[in-house]
Design a protein around this motif. Structure first.
Motif, short mmCIF file in Angstrom:
data_model
loop_
_atom_site.label_atom_id
_atom_site.label_comp_id
_atom_site.label_asym_id
_atom_site.label_seq_id
_atom_site.Cartn_x
_atom_site.Cartn_y
_atom_site.Cartn_z
N GLY A 10 -16.05 -50.33 57.98
CA GLY A 10 -14.92 -50.68 56.71
C GLY A 10 -13.74 -49.70 56.77
O GLY A 10 -12.73 -49.90 56.51
N THR A 11 -14.39 -48.44 57.16
CA THR A 11 -13.20 -47.32 56.95
C THR A 11 -12.28 -47.44 58.18
O THR A 11 -11.02 -47.39 57.97
N LYS A 12 -12.77 -48.18 59.51
CA LYS A 12 -11.97 -48.11 60.61
C LYS A 12 -10.96 -49.31 60.38
O LYS A 12 -9.82 -49.21 60.84
N SER A 13 -11.63 -50.05 59.84
CA SER A 13 -10.89 -51.59 59.52
C SER A 13 -9.56 -51.46 58.55
O SER A 13 -8.69 -51.71 58.75
N ALA A 14 -9.99 -50.62 57.65
CA ALA A 14 -9.09 -50.35 56.58
C ALA A 14 -7.80 -49.11 57.10
O ALA A 14 -6.71 -49.49 56.59
N ALA A 16 -6.92 -49.30 60.21
CA ALA A 16 -6.15 -49.90 61.06
C ALA A 16 -5.30 -50.87 60.34
O ALA A 16 -3.92 -51.07 60.76
N HIS A 17 -5.68 -51.40 59.16
CA HIS A 17 -4.64 -52.23 58.26
C HIS A 17 -3.59 -51.25 57.60
O HIS A 17 -2.41 -51.63 57.70
N LEU A 18 -3.87 -50.40 57.01
CA LEU A 18 -2.93 -49.17 56.38
C LEU A 18 -2.10 -48.70 57.37
O LEU A 18 -0.89 -48.42 57.10
N SER A 19 -2.32 -48.54 58.66
CA SER A 19 -1.44 -47.70 59.57
C SER A 19 -0.30 -48.80 60.47
O SER A 19 0.53 -48.50 60.79
N GLY A 20 -0.58 -50.19 60.08
CA GLY A 20 0.48 -51.02 60.52
C GLY A 20 0.20 -51.27 62.21
O GLY A 20 0.92 -51.67 62.67
N ASP A 67 -16.79 -36.20 52.84
CA ASP A 67 -15.38 -36.07 52.47
C ASP A 67 -14.52 -35.97 54.01
O ASP A 67 -13.21 -36.50 53.83
N ARG A 68 -15.08 -35.23 54.74
CA ARG A 68 -14.21 -35.20 56.15
C ARG A 68 -14.06 -36.54 56.74
O ARG A 68 -13.04 -36.66 57.44
N ARG A 69 -15.01 -37.57 56.79
CA ARG A 69 -14.85 -38.89 57.24
C ARG A 69 -14.33 -39.82 56.56
O ARG A 69 -14.03 -40.91 56.76
N ASP A 70 -14.19 -39.36 55.21
CA ASP A 70 -13.62 -40.29 54.08
C ASP A 70 -12.12 -40.87 54.55
O ASP A 70 -11.19 -40.00 55.20
N ILE A 71 -11.63 -42.19 54.27
CA ILE A 71 -10.30 -42.42 54.76
C ILE A 71 -9.09 -41.58 54.28
O ILE A 71 -8.12 -41.55 54.88
N LYS A 72 -9.40 -40.92 53.18
CA LYS A 72 -8.30 -40.23 52.73
C LYS A 72 -7.99 -38.93 53.43
O LYS A 72 -7.09 -38.37 53.32
N ASN A 73 -8.98 -38.49 54.42
CA ASN A 73 -8.88 -37.50 55.30
C ASN A 73 -8.43 -37.91 56.72
O ASN A 73 -8.42 -37.15 57.77
N LEU A 74 -8.26 -39.26 57.03
CA LEU A 74 -7.98 -39.79 58.33
C LEU A 74 -6.64 -40.14 58.47
O LEU A 74 -5.92 -40.97 57.69
N ILE A 75 -5.93 -40.23 59.68
CA ILE A 75 -4.74 -40.73 60.25
C ILE A 75 -5.02 -41.24 61.66
O ILE A 75 -6.00 -40.71 62.39
N PHE A 76 -4.24 -42.10 62.25
CA PHE A 76 -4.28 -42.35 63.48
C PHE A 76 -3.04 -41.87 64.28
O PHE A 76 -2.28 -41.72 63.67
#
Length: 230
Positions: A10-14, A16-20, A67-76
């Protein structure tokens, strides 16, 4: 127990979507997803704003692995920008900078549309003009600096810029002057018509379309071209 890199689907899919589908580095056109036979694959790097491990860039010891693997802390990031930001020059990229990139990329489409609607046509024209001026100023400044170290390269760049300007200018002149003149004459004639005439013209055209077949319409068009222009 899951670690800081054990992302859920779910985190990876979200993300990918948010990154465009693009690298989060501002202005980078590199895709971080690839489609093959209807399936999408991640080809970019999921990077942590605050590092996953203590020896990583921007590590925050107050965070836990959730917290570290949460989507709020991740970018592509694409590979070159991943290397630059996390390996080669991490000191140049603060937590605040990466959070700003994330907010800009993941801005709500509704909010972006709202901001766009607040721009009036005159305001938009001014924004574009200011942007072009700022771009030109940066180019001139960069060329001036380059001339001090490599005059040949600076001259080559100036030549390229001049050629691009010429191409743009030609593109603006691409319309046929005869076509422009014809449209101008037609518009002037129409401007002299009383608006009530247009409803009659529309009604006549509608009636003609119902009673004439395509061959008769073609005959009328050919006949009209024989009359001299007044």
């Amino acid at each position: 127990m899951p670690g800081p890199r054990d992302y859920t689907q779910g985190t990876k899919s979200a993300l990918a979507h948010l990154s465009g589908g693009l690298c989060y580095y501002p202005g980078c056109p590199e895709p971080v997803l690839r489609e093959d036979e209807g399936k999408y694959y991640i080809i970019g790097f999921i990077s942590h704003i605050r590092a996953a491990y203590p020896n990583g860039p921007r590590f925050d010891k107050t965070m836990n692995d959730d917290d570290r693997r949460d989507i709020k802390n991740l970018i592509f990031l694409c590979e070159p920008h991943h290397l630059r930001i996390d390996k080669e020059r991490p000191q140049d990229y603060s937590v605040e900078t990466l959070h700003r990139w994330k907010e800009q990329r993941e801005a709500s489409p509704a909010e972006a549309l709202k901001r766009l609607r607040e721009v009036t046509p005159s305001g938009l024209k001014q924004i574009v003009a200011e942007g072009l001026k700022a771009r030109d100023d940066k180019l001139i400044s960069a060329l001036t600096r380059l001339e001090k170290t490599d005059r040949g390269a600076a001259m080559a760049l100036r030549s390229v810029i001049d050629e691009l300007a010429e191409v743009y200018s030609k593109g603006r002149r691409a319309l046929d002057p005869d076509l422009i003149e014809t449209l101008d004459r037609a518009s002037r004639r129409l401007s002299r018509w009383d608006p009530v005439h247009f409803s009659g013209l529309e009604s006549a055209a509608d009636k003609l379309s119902r009673i004439l077949d395509s061959g008769m319409v073609d005959d009328l068009l050919r006949a009209s071209r024989r009359f001299p222009e007044r």
